[in-house]
Design a protein around this motif. Structure first.
Motif, PDB file in Angstrom:
ATOM      1  N   THR A 102       0.851  -1.198   0.000  1.00 14.12           N
ATOM      2  CA  THR A 102       0.000   0.000   0.000  1.00 14.12           C
ATOM      3  C   THR A 102       0.885   1.245   0.000  1.00 14.12           C
ATOM      4  O   THR A 102       2.120   1.165   0.111  1.00 14.12           O
ATOM      5  CB  THR A 102      -0.913   0.015   1.234  1.00 14.12           C
ATOM      6  N   ALA A 103       0.247   2.381  -0.087  1.00 17.50           N
ATOM      7  CA  ALA A 103       0.999   3.636  -0.052  1.00 17.50           C
ATOM      8  C   ALA A 103       1.686   3.815   1.291  1.00 17.50           C
ATOM      9  O   ALA A 103       2.724   4.489   1.400  1.00 17.50           O
ATOM     10  CB  ALA A 103       0.062   4.811  -0.328  1.00 17.50           C
ATOM     11  N   GLU A 104       1.153   3.206   2.366  1.00 19.67           N
ATOM     12  CA  GLU A 104       1.721   3.346   3.697  1.00 19.67           C
ATOM     13  C   GLU A 104       2.936   2.454   3.917  1.00 19.67           C
ATOM     14  O   GLU A 104       3.851   2.828   4.663  1.00 19.67           O
ATOM     15  CB  GLU A 104       0.654   3.020   4.768  1.00 19.67           C
ATOM     16  N   ASN A 105       2.975   1.262   3.314  1.00 24.33           N
ATOM     17  CA  ASN A 105       4.091   0.341   3.591  1.00 24.33           C
ATOM     18  C   ASN A 105       5.049   0.171   2.407  1.00 24.33           C
ATOM     19  O   ASN A 105       5.985  -0.619   2.500  1.00 24.33           O
ATOM     20  CB  ASN A 105       3.568  -1.032   4.043  1.00 24.33           C
ATOM     21  N   ASP A 106       4.815   0.906   1.319  1.00 26.66           N
ATOM     22  CA  ASP A 106       5.721   0.806   0.172  1.00 26.66           C
ATOM     23  C   ASP A 106       6.975   1.644   0.458  1.00 26.66           C
ATOM     24  O   ASP A 106       6.901   2.872   0.543  1.00 26.66           O
ATOM     25  CB  ASP A 106       5.031   1.316  -1.086  1.00 26.66           C
ATOM     26  N   PRO A 107       8.131   0.985   0.644  1.00 26.94           N
ATOM     27  CA  PRO A 107       9.332   1.745   1.028  1.00 26.94           C
ATOM     28  C   PRO A 107       9.783   2.736  -0.037  1.00 26.94           C
ATOM     29  O   PRO A 107      10.325   3.793   0.301  1.00 26.94           O
ATOM     30  CB  PRO A 107      10.381   0.656   1.246  1.00 26.94           C
ATOM     31  N   GLY A 108       9.542   2.445  -1.308  1.00 29.69           N
ATOM     32  CA  GLY A 108       9.977   3.367  -2.351  1.00 29.69           C
ATOM     33  C   GLY A 108       8.932   4.406  -2.704  1.00 29.69           C
ATOM     34  O   GLY A 108       9.238   5.387  -3.398  1.00 29.69           O
ATOM     35  N   GLY A 109       7.712   4.219  -2.234  1.00 33.17           N
ATOM     36  CA  GLY A 109       6.638   5.156  -2.553  1.00 33.17           C
ATOM     37  C   GLY A 109       6.283   5.165  -4.045  1.00 33.17           C
ATOM     38  O   GLY A 109       5.785   6.168  -4.565  1.00 33.17           O
TER      39      GLY A 109
END
Length: 204
Positions: A102-109
């Protein structure tokens, strides 16, 4: 006149009458007999009436059936990364868990950004040396808005891997808008299991 002369005259007359009668009878006998016509032969013969022609049946024209308009086809629900990861988990023995990015846990955004994946899911595999929420932990599924974007991402990763040891080895499989990345630490045999299960999904 003496009696003897009278007798002779009477005899001669009788003979003449007899001869005339015989001549008449002979004439009647020599004349051809007129055939008698029976009542049936005298009536004219009527020829038999010709048979009445058999009437030709008029063919019945059946109008063609009216074709109804086909029902609109509802497009199938697009594949999402988490759905693909869950289907892989059902057939690949080494997968222990799947996690949706998700947008919250995606390290690269990168999720949702132009040119990047619209959905992604991490796959944890028991054979991976360092289980974590990344391709290093086992595998990752990335789904893009179009096949062109998926192919562009595939080509970009290939270029990075070709640079050398700075980039970890990966097995990558592209199908439609979905890209499956498997860590190189699993080896060829395990990667082949992922590959077979991924292409069996029929994405595209």
């Amino acid at each position: 006149m003496p009696k003897g002369s009278i007798a002779v005259l009477l005899l001669a007359a009788a003979v003449g009458l007899a001869g005339c009668s015989s001549s008449a009878d002979a004439a009647r006998e020599s004349a051809p007999a007129t055939p008698s016509r029976s009542a049936s032969s005298s009536a004219p013969t009527t020829p038999p009436a010709p048979p009445s022609p058999t009437p030709t049946p008029t063919p019945t024209l059946t109008p063609p059936p009216t074709l109804s308009a086909p029902a609109p086809v509802t497009p199938a629900e697009p594949f999402t990364a988490i759905a693909i990861a869950q289907q892989l988990q059902a057939v690949v023995p080494g997968i222990t868990s799947v996690t949706e990015v998700t947008a919250e846990n995606d390290p690269g955004g990168f999720i949702g950004q132009p040119g990047y994946y619209t959905s992604a899911a991490w796959i944890a595999d028991a054979s991976a040396a360092a289980p974590e929420n990344s391709v290093v932990g086992g595998a990752v599924v990335e789904v893009f808005a179009s096949e062109a974007e998926a192919q562009s991402r595939f080509a970009q990763l290939q270029e990075h891997i070709a640079l050398g040891a700075a980039y970890k080895r990966e097995y990558m499989y592209l199908q439609g808008t979905a890209l499956l990345r498997v860590t190189g630490m699993l080896g060829d045999e395990s990667a082949a299991i992922y590959e077979q299960a991924f292409y069996a999904l029929g994405i595209g």
